[in-house]
Design a protein around this motif. Structure first.
Motif, PDB file in Angstrom:
ATOM      1  N   ASP A 144       0.834  -1.196  -0.119  1.00 43.82           N
ATOM      2  CA  ASP A 144      -0.102   0.019  -0.125  1.00 43.82           C
ATOM      3  C   ASP A 144       0.839   1.147   0.074  1.00 43.82           C
ATOM      4  OD1 ASP A 144      -2.422  -1.522  -0.145  1.00 43.82           O
ATOM      5  OD2 ASP A 144      -2.658  -1.303   2.052  1.00 43.82           O
ATOM      6  N   ALA A 145       2.067   1.226   0.778  1.00 48.99           N
ATOM      7  CA  ALA A 145       2.765   2.382   0.827  1.00 48.99           C
ATOM      8  C   ALA A 145       3.331   2.669  -0.470  1.00 48.99           C
ATOM      9  CB  ALA A 145       3.999   2.272   1.977  1.00 48.99           C
ATOM     10  N   VAL A 146       3.852   1.473  -1.195  1.00 51.26           N
ATOM     11  CA  VAL A 146       4.384   1.794  -2.546  1.00 51.26           C
ATOM     12  C   VAL A 146       3.344   2.349  -3.531  1.00 51.26           C
ATOM     13  CG1 VAL A 146       5.245   0.486  -4.576  1.00 51.26           C
ATOM     14  CG2 VAL A 146       5.985  -0.189  -2.191  1.00 51.26           C
ATOM     15  N   VAL A 147       2.030   1.953  -3.501  1.00 51.37           N
ATOM     16  CA  VAL A 147       1.171   2.456  -4.244  1.00 51.37           C
ATOM     17  C   VAL A 147       1.103   3.856  -4.036  1.00 51.37           C
ATOM     18  CG1 VAL A 147      -1.402   2.237  -4.716  1.00 51.37           C
ATOM     19  CG2 VAL A 147      -0.244   0.317  -4.455  1.00 51.37           C
ATOM     20  N   LEU A 148       0.782   4.249  -2.852  1.00 49.21           N
ATOM     21  CA  LEU A 148       0.586   5.783  -2.435  1.00 49.21           C
ATOM     22  C   LEU A 148       1.935   6.470  -2.842  1.00 49.21           C
ATOM     23  CD1 LEU A 148      -0.836   5.329   1.216  1.00 49.21           C
ATOM     24  CD2 LEU A 148      -1.745   6.112  -0.671  1.00 49.21           C
ATOM     25  N   CYS A 155       3.792   5.795  -5.484  1.00 48.28           N
ATOM     26  CA  CYS A 155       3.917   5.984  -6.913  1.00 48.28           C
ATOM     27  C   CYS A 155       2.583   6.812  -7.375  1.00 48.28           C
ATOM     28  CB  CYS A 155       3.453   4.545  -7.485  1.00 48.28           C
ATOM     29  SG  CYS A 155       5.057   3.542  -7.112  1.00 48.28           S
ATOM     30  N   ALA A 156       1.400   7.092  -6.498  1.00 44.82           N
ATOM     31  CA  ALA A 156       0.412   7.686  -6.906  1.00 44.82           C
ATOM     32  C   ALA A 156       0.985   9.424  -6.631  1.00 44.82           C
ATOM     33  CB  ALA A 156      -0.813   7.653  -5.904  1.00 44.82           C
ATOM     34  N   ASP A 157       1.646   9.528  -5.628  1.00 44.08           N
ATOM     35  CA  ASP A 157       2.058  10.923  -5.307  1.00 44.08           C
ATOM     36  C   ASP A 157       3.340  11.318  -6.322  1.00 44.08           C
ATOM     37  OD1 ASP A 157       0.908  11.254  -3.012  1.00 44.08           O
ATOM     38  OD2 ASP A 157       2.718  10.536  -1.811  1.00 44.08           O
ATOM     39  N   VAL A 158       3.936  10.551  -7.006  1.00 44.60           N
ATOM     40  CA  VAL A 158       4.950  10.709  -8.208  1.00 44.60           C
ATOM     41  C   VAL A 158       4.340  11.294  -9.232  1.00 44.60           C
ATOM     42  CG1 VAL A 158       6.612   9.645  -9.736  1.00 44.60           C
ATOM     43  CG2 VAL A 158       6.596   8.950  -7.048  1.00 44.60           C
ATOM     44  N   VAL A 159       2.960  10.739  -9.747  1.00 41.97           N
ATOM     45  CA  VAL A 159       2.421  11.089 -10.963  1.00 41.97           C
ATOM     46  C   VAL A 159       1.282  12.042 -10.523  1.00 41.97           C
ATOM     47  CG1 VAL A 159       2.606   8.885 -11.965  1.00 41.97           C
ATOM     48  CG2 VAL A 159       0.606   9.221 -10.496  1.00 41.97           C
ATOM     49  N   GLY A 217      -0.254  10.949 -16.040  1.00 47.00           N
ATOM     50  CA  GLY A 217       0.593   9.637 -16.032  1.00 47.00           C
ATOM     51  C   GLY A 217       0.140   8.415 -15.349  1.00 47.00           C
ATOM     52  N   THR A 218      -1.233   8.283 -15.799  1.00 53.39           N
ATOM     53  CA  THR A 218      -1.845   6.948 -15.388  1.00 53.39           C
ATOM     54  C   THR A 218      -1.349   5.767 -16.007  1.00 53.39           C
ATOM     55  OG1 THR A 218      -3.647   8.152 -15.196  1.00 53.39           O
ATOM     56  CG2 THR A 218      -4.026   5.802 -15.081  1.00 53.39           C
ATOM     57  N   ASP A 219      -0.915   5.914 -17.256  1.00 45.66           N
ATOM     58  CA  ASP A 219      -0.131   4.843 -17.859  1.00 45.66           C
ATOM     59  C   ASP A 219       0.969   4.192 -17.231  1.00 45.66           C
ATOM     60  OD1 ASP A 219      -2.106   4.644 -20.067  1.00 45.66           O
ATOM     61  OD2 ASP A 219      -0.963   5.762 -21.333  1.00 45.66           O
ATOM     62  N   TRP A 220       2.038   5.205 -16.803  1.00 47.55           N
ATOM     63  CA  TRP A 220       2.962   4.734 -16.047  1.00 47.55           C
ATOM     64  C   TRP A 220       2.578   4.216 -14.613  1.00 47.55           C
ATOM     65  CZ3 TRP A 220       4.582   6.677 -11.223  1.00 47.55           C
ATOM     66  CH2 TRP A 220       5.726   6.163 -10.793  1.00 47.55           C
ATOM     67  N   PHE A 221       1.716   4.797 -14.020  1.00 50.55           N
ATOM     68  CA  PHE A 221       1.046   4.003 -12.878  1.00 50.55           C
ATOM     69  C   PHE A 221       0.684   2.859 -12.824  1.00 50.55           C
ATOM     70  CE2 PHE A 221      -2.299   4.318  -9.324  1.00 50.55           C
ATOM     71  CZ  PHE A 221      -1.329   4.202  -8.247  1.00 50.55           C
ATOM     72  N   LYS A 222       0.279   2.612 -14.046  1.00 45.52           N
ATOM     73  CA  LYS A 222      -0.473   1.123 -14.426  1.00 45.52           C
ATOM     74  C   LYS A 222       0.876   0.093 -14.683  1.00 45.52           C
ATOM     75  CE  LYS A 222      -3.614  -1.279 -17.656  1.00 45.52           C
ATOM     76  NZ  LYS A 222      -4.522  -1.006 -18.587  1.00 45.52           N
ATOM     77  N   ARG A 223       1.765   0.642 -15.317  1.00 50.78           N
ATOM     78  CA  ARG A 223       2.998  -0.197 -15.264  1.00 50.78           C
ATOM     79  C   ARG A 223       3.698  -0.653 -14.077  1.00 50.78           C
ATOM     80  NH1 ARG A 223       4.108   3.398 -19.480  1.00 50.78           N
ATOM     81  NH2 ARG A 223       5.937   4.086 -18.432  1.00 50.78           N
ATOM     82  N   ILE A 224       3.662   0.423 -13.075  1.00 51.63           N
ATOM     83  CA  ILE A 224       4.113   0.238 -11.792  1.00 51.63           C
ATOM     84  C   ILE A 224       3.223  -0.934 -11.013  1.00 51.63           C
ATOM     85  CG2 ILE A 224       4.611   1.266  -9.444  1.00 51.63           C
ATOM     86  CD1 ILE A 224       6.830   1.759 -11.604  1.00 51.63           C
ATOM     87  N   MET A 225       1.923  -0.769 -11.042  1.00 53.99           N
ATOM     88  CA  MET A 225       1.156  -1.452 -10.399  1.00 53.99           C
ATOM     89  C   MET A 225       1.307  -2.958 -10.795  1.00 53.99           C
ATOM     90  SD  MET A 225      -0.032   0.179  -8.093  1.00 53.99           S
ATOM     91  CE  MET A 225       1.367   1.003  -8.246  1.00 53.99           C
TER      92      MET A 225
END
Length: 255
Positions: free
Chosen positions: A185-189, A191-195, A243-251
């Motif tokens: 969850d912390a990684v998700v949050l 990465c969300a901050d990054v984009v 940056g959702t596409d990037w976020f999707k790749r990270i997920m």
């Protein structure tokens, strides 16, 4: 051709690893000024631009210049980095900044992947150090590179490379998948901050029946079932301009 060969040979004697005196940068600046004056005084405009571009290519795309840039990044020498930006801005009609952004991306990737090599099962510490790394160099992107999209993209790609790092026994993908749900969850949050996805709290009920708070864009507070950690619904609702596409790749790394 003679001019290029001259600088290819001469530049090898310029020290690119001195922190106190940035010799390679200084000599490059002086060489470009010399050639610009010569071109203005003796050459036709068309020949002048070709000469200057050839000299810039030789000096700015060299291995020594790459080492000099990495040294400036390592020691946070903002003024020297800004001088370097000016040089690359004149390369290839401004497209030369992409070369500098690639150096920046490679440097961040190298720094970040060392976090995996130092990883000792302390998940929280890893995520904290990853966030610190991002925040530290975000200052460079904003203050040195004037927030140029090239450098934002380079920083995001470096983070992608770090999370997907795979070298021998060090596999970011394997480690991430074995993280506890709270660390994921912390990684998700992060990465969300990054984009730049604004914080809108919603409850996401995962298949292990544990509620978790995450921050996403354009969603009302509520709960929805998400198998594993795909966040597919959230991604479909996101703003592609953020940056959702990037976020999707990270997920996908966390699945």
């Amino acid at each position: 051709t003679n001019t290029i060969q001259h600088y290819q040979y001469l530049s090898l004697s310029w020290n690119a690893l001195s922190q106190e005196v940035p010799e390679y940068l200084i000599q490059t600046e002086l060489a470009l000024k010399r050639e610009a004056k010569f071109a203005k005084d003796f050459l036709h405009e068309n020949s002048s631009s070709k000469l200057m571009e050839a000299v810039r290519q030789t000096l700015l795309k060299s291995h020594q210049m790459k080492l000099q840039c990495r040294l400036f990044l390592q020691h946070a020498q903002f003024d020297l980095l800004r001088r370097t930006v000016i040089l690359y801005e004149n390369l290839e009609d401004g497209r030369g900044l992409k070369h500098f952004a690639d150096i920046f991306q490679e440097y961040l990737t190298d720094i970040g992947t060392r976090l995996w090599k130092d990883f000792s099962s302390n998940e929280e510490s890893f995520v904290l150090n990853l966030r610190k790394l991002h925040e530290k160099y975000l200052v460079f992107v904003v203050d040195v590179f004037d927030g140029r999209s090239l450098f934002h993209e380079a920083q995001q790609q470096a983070l992608t490379n770090i999370l997907n790092f795979n070298e021998g026994v060090y596999s970011g993908v394997v480690f991430l998948r074995e993280f506890s749900p709270s660390t994921k969850d912390a990684v998700v949050l992060f990465c969300a901050d990054v984009v730049g996805i604004p914080s809108v709290p919603i409850t996401v009920k995962k298949n292990h029946s544990r509620d978790a708070m995450v921050s996403m864009n354009n969603l009302n507070e509520g709960s929805l079932a998400v198998e594993k950690l795909s966040f597919q619904y959230i991604l479909d609702e996101g703003d592609p301009d953020q940056g959702t596409d990037w976020f999707k790749r990270i997920m996908a790394t966390l699945l």
